[in-house]
Enzyme design. Structure first.
Site, PDB file in Angstrom:
ATOM      1  N   GLY A  49       0.712  -1.087  -0.080  1.00 14.18           N
ATOM      2  CA  GLY A  49      -0.133   0.085  -0.110  1.00 14.18           C
ATOM      3  C   GLY A  49       0.835   1.200   0.187  1.00 14.18           C
ATOM      4  O   GLY A  49       2.095   1.189   0.490  1.00 14.18           O
ATOM      5  N   GLN A  76       3.854  -8.840  -5.246  1.00 13.89           N
ATOM      6  CA  GLN A  76       2.726  -9.228  -5.835  1.00 13.89           C
ATOM      7  C   GLN A  76       2.301  -9.063  -7.348  1.00 13.89           C
ATOM      8  O   GLN A  76       3.243  -8.210  -8.068  1.00 13.89           O
ATOM      9  CB  GLN A  76       1.561  -8.752  -4.862  1.00 13.89           C
ATOM     10  CG  GLN A  76       1.182  -7.540  -5.007  1.00 13.89           C
ATOM     11  CD  GLN A  76       0.230  -6.883  -3.967  1.00 13.89           C
ATOM     12  OE1 GLN A  76       0.267  -6.110  -2.850  1.00 13.89           O
ATOM     13  NE2 GLN A  76      -1.242  -7.367  -3.790  1.00 13.89           N
ATOM     14  N   ILE A 102       1.202  -4.486   7.378  1.00 16.66           N
ATOM     15  CA  ILE A 102       2.397  -3.622   8.013  1.00 16.66           C
ATOM     16  C   ILE A 102       2.012  -2.212   8.832  1.00 16.66           C
ATOM     17  O   ILE A 102       2.605  -1.873   9.628  1.00 16.66           O
ATOM     18  CB  ILE A 102       3.219  -3.072   6.891  1.00 16.66           C
ATOM     19  CG1 ILE A 102       4.766  -2.955   7.801  1.00 16.66           C
ATOM     20  CG2 ILE A 102       3.126  -2.189   6.174  1.00 16.66           C
ATOM     21  CD1 ILE A 102       5.945  -3.201   6.791  1.00 16.66           C
ATOM     22  N   ASN A 131      -6.929  -9.697  10.263  1.00 19.50           N
ATOM     23  CA  ASN A 131      -6.043 -10.074   9.182  1.00 19.50           C
ATOM     24  C   ASN A 131      -4.759 -10.467   9.748  1.00 19.50           C
ATOM     25  O   ASN A 131      -3.798 -10.135   8.977  1.00 19.50           O
ATOM     26  CB  ASN A 131      -5.940  -8.810   8.091  1.00 19.50           C
ATOM     27  CG  ASN A 131      -5.907  -9.515   6.890  1.00 19.50           C
ATOM     28  OD1 ASN A 131      -6.416 -10.467   6.316  1.00 19.50           O
ATOM     29  ND2 ASN A 131      -5.156  -8.493   6.058  1.00 19.50           N
ATOM     30  N   LYS A 191      -4.523   3.858   9.950  1.00 16.27           N
ATOM     31  CA  LYS A 191      -5.314   4.150   8.400  1.00 16.27           C
ATOM     32  C   LYS A 191      -5.459   5.535   8.440  1.00 16.27           C
ATOM     33  O   LYS A 191      -5.675   5.896   7.245  1.00 16.27           O
ATOM     34  CB  LYS A 191      -6.806   3.491   8.154  1.00 16.27           C
ATOM     35  CG  LYS A 191      -6.746   1.912   8.599  1.00 16.27           C
ATOM     36  CD  LYS A 191      -6.051   1.267   7.509  1.00 16.27           C
ATOM     37  CE  LYS A 191      -6.046  -0.206   7.769  1.00 16.27           C
ATOM     38  NZ  LYS A 191      -5.435  -1.036   6.688  1.00 16.27           N
TER      39      LYS A 191
END
Length: 506
Positions: free
Chosen positions: A114, A188, A250, A328, A394
């Site tokens: 991210g 990824q 993370i 998660n 976040k």
């Protein structure tokens, strides 16, 4: 009646045939476009691009087959009692003397794909300073180094980067060369965004610049299984004797290695060994959209809000019916990942994520979630952990909490201060003037004392001087065009401050 029924059957058959032809057309067109894109790649990029687009083709094929919500609401059951265990039960078992040998069977994987755009930052989110000038990555390295030194163990750190974060992350990794942590990275996949109307890629080449700068995306953390295997790291870790990976975001500062959960996993008999543990925690009103565990067709399964039929969304959000949600934080067996990948048996629901590009074009992204694979693993288990293991950053509101004296920092880990009387964190809501990290930092000369704070709402042009203390419920609202300066040393307890209040130091 019979005639109507037959004609209806014929109509349905005709529709199905038409839909099948349409699906086939979409698939053929997509394959042609992907072929054109691949022809623009060269050298090593061509090989990795081919692998990525092969995975995308499979996902797109499944997307075209999907009809309606992926769950039948009537088949949903609460998980059996023993399938979600309280953490206290896991913790009550004493740790064996040879806990270091258990640690040597573990690798820590952090999801590092991210960007920090939602907090107004450029580059990987993991490089944002969150505490005492330490970044998410710094804290992670400190935690694992502390483990390795304390137990004379060899727990490696594995970062799953995306094409957005790989280059910047690799540059920064040089600073950890002399730390007692082996660090590996893998990327990824890179998938093409799809035009919502034509169902074709918006990319014109495999490039990432110019008109293609918004054409590609990393397809969610469910991609970990395929990309981890394809990178060769899965085999490498197995060859080193690693048996489990602990996977987490993370930006979740509560996701540290828990020796009790690890011991529970490795101490089970081989034939009944748990291949997948999902850490869940009790829902609050802030977590109503979080995925939850259910029993479905005899298997433990993750249910995400995107899979819920519209008529049942309120029921899904109910804190009384669905009491827990997925943090998660996941513990997954490496041999099981290898087996399931080989059998092509990893069944992950597709998440269709709509986006609007800068030019106004509506696109969709096909994604998967790492936790959705729980139903594919044997003897899967949920563990209901304390809220302290879920501490994501976040927003700037979250950042204020972790930077404050509510937490103390030790060996890279944040723990709630013993001076706080309540184990819960305050509810903090900062307005749009605080969204970007650099604006947030400019508005606080120092982070306020929040040990006795229950609730804080700040809206508008507000600044805080040094050594401000906030207690109880504090609401500060500066009207549009006005400004409020909270002076150095101020103590606000159960206060509402509003209007045009410009308080200056005495």
């Amino acid at each position: 009646m019979t005639i109507i029924s037959n004609s209806r059957g014929a109509l349905n058959a005709g529709m199905t045939e038409f839909q099948e032809k349409l699906r086939q057309q979409h698939e053929n067109s997509m394959h042609q476009e992907l072929g054109k894109l691949l022809s623009t790649a060269e050298g090593a990029e061509a090989e990795s691009s081919q692998r990525d687009l092969k995975g995308f083709k499979q996902l797109f094929h499944r997307f075209l087959q999907v009809k309606g919500p992926s769950v039948d609401w009537a088949k949903i059951n609460r998980p059996p009692e023993d399938s979600i265990q309280p953490y206290e039960r896991i913790r009550s078992r004493a740790l064996p003397e040879g806990v270091a040998s258990s640690l040597n069977k573990l690798a820590v994987v952090k999801l590092n794909g991210g960007l920090g755009t939602s907090m107004g930052c450029k580059g990987p989110k993991s490089l944002i300073s969150v505490r005492s000038e330490n970044t998410f990555l710094d804290l992670t390295v400190q935690q694992i180094e502390h483990l390795n030194k304390t137990y004379n163990a060899d727990v490696p750190l594995v970062l799953m980067n995306s094409f957005n974060t790989d280059e910047d992350t690799k540059k920064i990794l040089q600073k950890y060369t002399h730390h007692r942590v082996k660090i590996y990275t893998f990327n990824q996949s890179r998938y093409p965004r799809i035009n919502k109307e034509s169902l074709l890629p918006v990319a014109t080449s495999m490039g990432l610049t110019g008109e293609n700068s918004e054409a590609w995306y990393p397809p969610g953390h469910g991609d970990i299984y395929a990309s981890f295997h394809n990178s060769g790291l899965l085999e490498q870790l197995l060859a080193q004797g690693k048996e489990y990976i602990f996977v987490s975001n993370i930006d979740n500062l509560g996701a540290t290695v828990d020796l009790h959960i690890l011991n529970h996993l490795v101490s089970q008999p081989a034939e009944t060994r748990c291949e997948f543990v999902m850490e869940v925690t009790d829902k609050t009103r802030a977590d109503v959209k979080g995925g939850t565990l259910i029993e479905y067709e005899g298997k433990l399964r993750l249910l995400e809000i995107a899979q819920v039929p519209k008529a049942h969304v309120d029921e899904f959000k109910s804190v009384t019916k669905f009491k827990i949600f997925n943090t998660n934080n996941l513990w997954i067996s490496l041999p099981a990942i290898k087996r399931l990948h080989k059998q092509n048996a990893m069944d992950l629901e597709i998440i269709v994520n709509p986006k609007t590009l800068n030019g106004g074009l509506n696109v969709i992204q096909l994604e998967t979630a790492v936790g959705a694979a729980i139903k594919s693993f044997d003897n899967a288990l949920g563990i209901n952990v304390p809220r302290s293991r879920f501490l994501p950053v976040k927003t700037s509101s979250d950042l204020l909490l972790v930077m404050s004296n509510l937490y103390r920092l030790e060996a890279g880990s944040l723990t709630m201060s013993e001076k706080r009387e309540f184990p819960t964190t305050p509810h903090v809501k900062l307005g749009s003037s605080f969204t970007k990290v650099q604006d947030f930092l400019r508005r606080f000369e120092s982070i306020p004392d929040m040990l006795e704070l229950d609730h804080l709402t700040v809206s508008g042009d507000v600044t805080f001087g040094k050594q401000v203390a906030l207690k109880g419920t504090v609401i500060i609202i500066a009207n549009h065009g006005d400004r409020i300066d909270i002076p150095a040393g101020a103590m606000l307890e159960n206060k509402i401050v509003s209007g045009n209040l410009r308080i200056l130091d005495h």
